[in-house]
Design a protein around this motif. Structure first.
Motif, PDB file in Angstrom:
ATOM      1  N   GLY A 124       0.791  -1.223   0.000  1.00  0.00           N
ATOM      2  CA  GLY A 124       0.000   0.000   0.000  1.00  0.00           C
ATOM      3  C   GLY A 124       0.818   1.264   0.000  1.00  0.00           C
ATOM      4  N   ASN A 125       2.134   1.146  -0.162  1.00  0.00           N
ATOM      5  CA  ASN A 125       3.013   2.310  -0.174  1.00  0.00           C
ATOM      6  C   ASN A 125       3.079   2.918  -1.569  1.00  0.00           C
ATOM      7  OD1 ASN A 125       3.760   1.887   2.574  1.00  0.00           O
ATOM      8  ND2 ASN A 125       5.187   0.283   1.889  1.00  0.00           N
ATOM      9  N   THR A 126       3.176   4.235  -1.622  1.00  0.00           N
ATOM     10  CA  THR A 126       3.294   4.925  -2.904  1.00  0.00           C
ATOM     11  C   THR A 126       4.701   4.768  -3.457  1.00  0.00           C
ATOM     12  OG1 THR A 126       1.630   6.554  -2.262  1.00  0.00           O
ATOM     13  CG2 THR A 126       3.071   7.140  -4.089  1.00  0.00           C
ATOM     14  N   THR A 127       4.790   4.407  -4.720  1.00  0.00           N
ATOM     15  CA  THR A 127       6.082   4.235  -5.369  1.00  0.00           C
ATOM     16  C   THR A 127       5.983   4.738  -6.796  1.00  0.00           C
ATOM     17  OG1 THR A 127       7.819   2.632  -5.930  1.00  0.00           O
ATOM     18  CG2 THR A 127       5.529   1.890  -6.116  1.00  0.00           C
ATOM     19  N   ARG A 128       7.002   4.536  -7.590  1.00  0.00           N
ATOM     20  CA  ARG A 128       6.988   4.939  -8.995  1.00  0.00           C
ATOM     21  C   ARG A 128       7.381   3.744  -9.848  1.00  0.00           C
ATOM     22  NH1 ARG A 128      10.804   8.649 -10.575  1.00  0.00           N
ATOM     23  NH2 ARG A 128       9.483   9.753 -12.066  1.00  0.00           N
ATOM     24  N   LYS A 129       6.759   3.622 -11.012  1.00  0.00           N
ATOM     25  CA  LYS A 129       7.168   2.559 -11.920  1.00  0.00           C
ATOM     26  C   LYS A 129       7.246   3.111 -13.338  1.00  0.00           C
ATOM     27  CE  LYS A 129       2.733   0.383 -13.165  1.00  0.00           C
ATOM     28  NZ  LYS A 129       2.006  -0.901 -13.217  1.00  0.00           N
ATOM     29  N   LYS A 130       8.154   2.532 -14.108  1.00  0.00           N
ATOM     30  CA  LYS A 130       8.326   2.976 -15.480  1.00  0.00           C
ATOM     31  C   LYS A 130       7.296   2.300 -16.364  1.00  0.00           C
ATOM     32  CE  LYS A 130      11.793   3.726 -19.068  1.00  0.00           C
ATOM     33  NZ  LYS A 130      13.187   3.497 -19.492  1.00  0.00           N
ATOM     34  N   ILE A 131       6.585   3.109 -17.151  1.00  0.00           N
ATOM     35  CA  ILE A 131       5.574   2.600 -18.067  1.00  0.00           C
ATOM     36  C   ILE A 131       6.230   2.344 -19.419  1.00  0.00           C
ATOM     37  CG2 ILE A 131       3.366   3.036 -19.173  1.00  0.00           C
ATOM     38  CD1 ILE A 131       3.208   2.735 -16.130  1.00  0.00           C
ATOM     39  N   GLU A 132       6.345   1.077 -19.767  1.00  0.00           N
ATOM     40  CA  GLU A 132       6.854   0.720 -21.090  1.00  0.00           C
ATOM     41  C   GLU A 132       5.693   0.740 -22.077  1.00  0.00           C
ATOM     42  OE1 GLU A 132       9.857   0.487 -21.783  1.00  0.00           O
ATOM     43  OE2 GLU A 132      10.884   0.137 -19.880  1.00  0.00           O
ATOM     44  N   ILE A 133       5.945   1.148 -23.283  1.00  0.00           N
ATOM     45  CA  ILE A 133       4.860   1.298 -24.263  1.00  0.00           C
ATOM     46  C   ILE A 133       4.923   0.197 -25.313  1.00  0.00           C
ATOM     47  CG2 ILE A 133       4.751   3.774 -23.870  1.00  0.00           C
ATOM     48  CD1 ILE A 133       6.230   4.216 -26.465  1.00  0.00           C
ATOM     49  N   GLY A 134       3.740  -0.231 -25.744  1.00  0.00           N
ATOM     50  CA  GLY A 134       3.673  -1.249 -26.783  1.00  0.00           C
ATOM     51  C   GLY A 134       4.072  -2.638 -26.334  1.00  0.00           C
ATOM     52  N   LYS A 135       4.177  -2.835 -25.017  1.00  0.00           N
ATOM     53  CA  LYS A 135       4.539  -4.144 -24.466  1.00  0.00           C
ATOM     54  C   LYS A 135       3.538  -4.510 -23.386  1.00  0.00           C
ATOM     55  CE  LYS A 135       9.519  -3.267 -25.047  1.00  0.00           C
ATOM     56  NZ  LYS A 135      10.813  -3.143 -24.318  1.00  0.00           N
TER      57      LYS A 135
END
Length: 470
Positions: A124-135
């Protein structure tokens, strides 16, 4: 075919429309314009795009933008419009089957480029993730329902097989199922999988309309104003009542068919609220250049645009050169009309990039620069990224990338320079290279093309200097 209360009405309207096609050229243009604007605006607005209907019309029909608009929202809207053209073109090519690769290309098209997004981890902790596109997604995704429950979509491991099964299901049912019901169920099954890290809703509505267009139905519009009913129909389908989403889509198909018949009959296509949209567009076209001068809001939005879209991109690009240097420093300086200065310095070698992104917003908030007077009085803002002790050089060199924002009443000026200093001679300036300069009104934003060119120029400049410093 599912027996519903709307299917006979759809069939009747479709037959009537077929008797009136092809439409006259002027009527076809009116209809296409209306559906294009409605679909692009509503599908993006459902996902949080902030462009108003008037701004959408100004952007897509006149390639102009006004007001306080994020560059990412502009790019998103334009990319979505290109995606709409793609599905229209593919629908006309009957020999081309629907494939997973085409769906992935649509996702890549609407998201433009990889980006970072806030997320919540398993605890439930806020984090960041990289959004890869087309995958397909690399991490699990879920949504919090209105009752507070967490709805999990397909797992990462199951997604590829489920998408293959979905395409097989479509091809198996395409010859026999009613096109509107086929489109509705494909949309629902796609949403259940949620195969991508982002853009699932928009892609699902694009493919739904591809199925309709391929069968000579007009595209349907899910209105952002009707979002609650749309989500309710999806949630009912989750409980086994798939008829709910089918009937919802059928009602939207009736709207599109009736609109198409109005166009075919030469009738006015305006709806309730369209006059208000036209007034809004007129205001933006005629008044924007006289109202969007320096103000609290224009300065705030401009600073955040430059920081989020340009400076963060520069910082990430400079990070690639970290192995050539031993020290780095970031400094953000705000100069006020009243000779007040705030200097925010971040030092921690290259870990600074973890906290640099929100730095300007934090600085502004913590130092009370969000008041009307302070924001209006900002005259100059300077971003400085400096690095020293080139590991491959014999001289003690310091270099900086400086982005200077000058705020005047009617316009702003932005410049990017690369300065080089020799520390052994008390920091003497050796050279200055101008990377980018522009003078703009407050409606103008730095385009993605310009940002990419800036990143290339910076990289080439640093590569050249590193090669020379031996």
């Amino acid at each position: 075919m599912y027996p519903t209360d709307f299917i006979e009405r759809i069939n009747s309207l479709k037959k009537e429309l077929e008797t009136k096609t092809p439409l006259r050229i002027e009527d076809e243009k009116r209809l296409k314009k209306k559906l294009r604007l409605e679909f692009n605006y509503n599908s993006n607005h459902l996902e949080g795009n902030t462009l108003t209907y008037g701004q959408t019309e100004l952007l897509l029909l006149h390639d102009k933008s006004t007001g306080d608009v994020k560059l990412s929202d502009i790019e998103e809207m334009k990319a979505h419009d290109v995606a709409l053209s793609q599905i229209e073109e593919m629908a006309r090519e009957n020999e081309r089957p629907l494939t997973e690769s085409f769906i992935c290309e649509l996702n890549k098209l609407i998201l433009v480029r990889p980006f970072w997004k806030e997320a919540t981890d398993f605890n439930g902790n806020t984090t960041r993730k990289k959004i890869e596109i087309g995958k397909y997604k690399s991490t699990p995704n879920s949504v919090r329902l209105r009752n507070g429950e967490i709805h999990e979509y397909a797992s990462v491991e199951a997604t590829p097989a489920m998408m293959t099964d979905l395409i097989d299901w479509y091809r198996e049912n395409e010859p026999s199922m009613h096109p509107v019901q086929l489109a509705a169920l494909f949309h629902y099954k796609f949403v259940c999988i949620h195969p991508f890290d982002d853009g699932n809703g928009r892609v699902s509505r694009l493919i739904m309309n591809y199925i309709l267009l391929k069968n000579n139905y007009p595209p349907i519009i899910i209105k952002s104003a009707d979002k609650e009913n749309y989500l309710t129909s999806l949630q009912k389908a989750d409980t086994g009542k798939q008829l709910a989403i089918i009937e919802y889509v059928e009602q939207q198909a009736i709207w599109s068919l009736e609109l198409s018949l109005k166009a075919a009959n030469g009738e006015d296509l305006e709806e309730k609220g369209d006059i208000d949209k036209e007034i809004e567009l007129l205001k933006r076209e005629k008044l924007s250049k006289t109202t969007n001068f320096k103000s609290k809001n224009t300065v705030y939005d401009l600073i955040n645009h430059l920081h989020d879209d340009l400076w963060n991109s520069i910082s990430l690009q400079l990070l690639k050169f970290k192995d050539f240097y031993e020290k780095a420093n970031n400094e953000i300086i705000l100069n006020h009309e009243l000779d007040q200065k705030l200097s925010l310095t971040i030092r921690d070698n290259f870990n600074l990039f973890k906290i640099l992104a929100p730095a300007i917003k934090i600085a502004i908030k913590d130092n009370h620069l969000d008041s009307t007077d302070n924001f209006y009085d900002i005259k100059n803002l300077l971003w400085i990224w400096s690095y020293s002790s080139n590991k491959t050089a014999t001289k003690d060199i310091e270099e900086t990338i400086e982005m200077n924002l000058q705020l005047e009443f009617k316009f702003y000026e932005i410049s990017l320079v690369n300065n080089k200093y020799e520390l052994e001679r008390n920091g003497s300036l050796i050279s200055t290279t101008i990377i980018y300069q522009s003078k703009n009104d407050y409606d103008t934003r730095i385009t993605s093309e310009s940002i990419n060119n800036i990143l290339k120029s910076i990289s080439k400049q640093l590569i050249k200097q590193i090669k020379e410093e031996e």
